[in-house]
Write a protein that holds these residues in place. Structure first.
Motif, PDB file in Angstrom:
ATOM      1  N   ILE A 295       4.816   6.790  -0.939  1.00 48.44           N
ATOM      2  CA  ILE A 295       4.949   8.122  -0.340  1.00 48.44           C
ATOM      3  C   ILE A 295       5.878   8.070   0.874  1.00 48.44           C
ATOM      4  O   ILE A 295       6.695   8.973   1.095  1.00 48.44           O
ATOM      5  N   SER A 296       5.759   6.995   1.666  1.00 43.33           N
ATOM      6  CA  SER A 296       6.588   6.883   2.874  1.00 43.33           C
ATOM      7  C   SER A 296       8.078   6.909   2.533  1.00 43.33           C
ATOM      8  O   SER A 296       8.884   7.487   3.280  1.00 43.33           O
ATOM      9  N   ARG A 299       9.188  10.422   1.735  1.00 42.47           N
ATOM     10  CA  ARG A 299       9.368  11.181   2.980  1.00 42.47           C
ATOM     11  C   ARG A 299      10.735  10.887   3.604  1.00 42.47           C
ATOM     12  O   ARG A 299      11.444  11.782   4.059  1.00 42.47           O
ATOM     13  N   GLN A 300      11.083   9.598   3.607  1.00 44.63           N
ATOM     14  CA  GLN A 300      12.360   9.198   4.209  1.00 44.63           C
ATOM     15  C   GLN A 300      13.557   9.789   3.468  1.00 44.63           C
ATOM     16  O   GLN A 300      14.621  10.013   4.048  1.00 44.63           O
ATOM     17  N   ASP A 310      -2.084   8.560   1.815  1.00 42.81           N
ATOM     18  CA  ASP A 310      -1.813   7.139   1.991  1.00 42.81           C
ATOM     19  C   ASP A 310      -0.319   6.906   1.774  1.00 42.81           C
ATOM     20  O   ASP A 310       0.188   7.057   0.664  1.00 42.81           O
ATOM     21  N   ASP A 311       0.391   6.547   2.842  1.00 43.62           N
ATOM     22  CA  ASP A 311       1.835   6.411   2.731  1.00 43.62           C
ATOM     23  C   ASP A 311       2.252   5.286   1.798  1.00 43.62           C
ATOM     24  O   ASP A 311       3.401   5.231   1.357  1.00 43.62           O
ATOM     25  N   GLN A 312       1.326   4.376   1.492  1.00 44.60           N
ATOM     26  CA  GLN A 312       1.667   3.279   0.599  1.00 44.60           C
ATOM     27  C   GLN A 312       1.356   3.598  -0.862  1.00 44.60           C
ATOM     28  O   GLN A 312       1.711   2.835  -1.762  1.00 44.60           O
TER      29      GLN A 312
END
Length: 432
Positions: A295-296, A299-300, A310-312
């Motif tokens: 997910i991170s 976003r980037q 959960d960004d992972q």
């Protein structure tokens, strides 16, 4: 069809277009449910399109042996596999090849239906109201199922609605007769043969009587449309009456579906996915089932409207109608749903219907409803034209799989267009 049933057989030949749309929700949604069952194969995200069978039929050679001879040989095999003679004889009493099964098996899907029409039908107001009423009626049972298997109740009720219209459309074919017909003269006799032996094991176990073992023409059974081998592996007796009854016990049917999803990788507390918006200039080639990013990273890349998560957690970007339609990031639970029925449109229907059951808003972005879908002959033509230009789409079979989508992307890139891999009518015109 819940699990292990090749989406193709599961309902009424869902369609060999971009992905086999489960006719379950579609037909069942309106009043006839297309019943795709969970596919026990790896789930690969495919473009969603529902198809309707036409009356055209392919030519198949008739079996050289009589049905009686085939049945006698199969009886010996079944007995050698541990099936009791009395069980076999009771199951096959009065069974003969069913012409309706053969017609259904041989019908060729031709007309594709847009994903938005499929979803409109699947997530109808009537279905949502009925599902919400059943959530309240079965609240204690669903809570117990959630506690045991960790699968969200709203997703389970959505599957229940899509597969059988909450138990109202389970199919009226004798499963033994249907599978015997397909094993004798169907196009996929080996699979039907395997499922027929599995069905006899169910009868021998005593979970259901032959007269009650009814389902779709392809052998999908009960309120959650399991095929026999899936039933033997995942069906559970949740109501404690000593039988795994997915026909007359909603508790057993829902718990069995939960058990299957749990074993398929369902993550408790994680959403199935979320609708997102993409920034200007976004690389649409990233909308590929083989590209899973945390997910991170999405976003980037400028993907917007991602809720706290959960960004992972790894997600795939899904553009079911190309870059002109809605965009979704889908996570592990979407993949688990696809193992139930390997159709992107089905997965979206389950996810969006489960949200509607919680009174969540529907899809925000507009669908390109003016687009005309390619029919089967046009999809074949598209593949042939791509191949003639050196883009390697694979076999010209009318099925828009990974190779065809890659070829479409490459052609779109050559034109300087958004490379979303979506086979539109406009793209076909450009190829022509």
């Amino acid at each position: 069809m819940h699990m292990l049933y090749p989406s193709l057989l599961r309902c009424t030949l869902l369609g060999t277009s971009l992905s086999l749309l489960t006719a379950c929700a579609d037909n069942h949604a309106a009043s006839q449910v297309d019943t795709p069952t969970p596919v026990v194969q790896s789930a690969t995200i495919s473009l969603p399109t529902a198809t309707v069978s036409t009356t055209s039929t392919a030519t198949f050679e008739q079996p050289t042996q009589s049905f009686a001879s085939w049945q006698a040989a199969f009886r010996q095999e079944a007995l050698s596999a541990g099936i009791q003679a009395a069980v076999f004889d009771a199951a096959f009493a009065g069974v003969s090849p069913d012409p309706a099964i053969i017609r259904a098996d041989r019908s060729q899907p031709e007309f594709t239906r847009p994903v938005w029409e499929y979803l409109d039908s699947a997530i109808s107001a009537t279905r949502v109201r009925r599902g919400q009423a059943l959530l309240a009626e079965h609240a204690s049972t669903l809570l117990a199922i959630e506690q045991r298997y960790g699968v969200d109740r709203h997703a389970l009720v959505a599957i229940w609605g899509m597969e059988s219209n909450f138990g109202q459309y389970m199919g009226d074919k004798s499963v033994i007769a249907a599978l015997a017909t397909l094993a004798y003269e169907g196009r996929r006799p080996a699979f039907a043969h395997e499922q027929l032996l599995a069905a006899l094991r169910i009868l021998q176990h005593g979970d259901v009587q032959p007269s009650r073992m009814r389902g779709s023409w392809a052998g999908a059974m009960g309120q959650t449309q399991f095929i026999p081998s899936t039933y033997n592996q995942f069906a559970v007796d949740f109501d404690g009456d000593g039988r795994r009854d997915i026909w007359d016990s909603s508790a057993d049917a829902l718990a069995s579906a939960a058990h299957y999803l749990q074993k398929s990788g369902w993550q408790s507390g994680q959403p199935w996915g979320v609708e997102v918006t993409l920034p200007s200039g976004f690389d649409y080639a990233l909308a590929d089932a083989e590209i899973r990013k945390p997910i991170s990273e999405w976003r980037q890349l400028g993907v917007n409207n991602i809720p706290a998560a959960d960004d992972q957690a790894r997600a795939v970007l899904l553009l079911p109608a190309g870059h002109r339609g809605p965009a979704f990031l889908v996570l592990d639970n979407f993949r688990a749903i696809l193992k139930y029925n390997n159709s992107t449109a089905y997965g979206l229907a389950i996810g969006l219907l489960s949200g509607a059951l919680e009174s969540q808003p529907g899809v925000h972005a507009a669908w390109p409803r003016s687009d005309r879908q390619l029919d089967r002959s046009e999809r074949i033509e598209l593949q042939e034209l791509l191949a003639s230009k050196g883009y390697a789409p694979g076999a010209a079979d009318g099925i828009i799989g990974a190779n065809t989508r890659k070829a479409v992307r490459a052609f779109q890139q050559s034109l300087g267009q958004p490379a979303d891999g979506y086979p539109s009518h406009e793209l076909l015109q450009q190829l022509r």
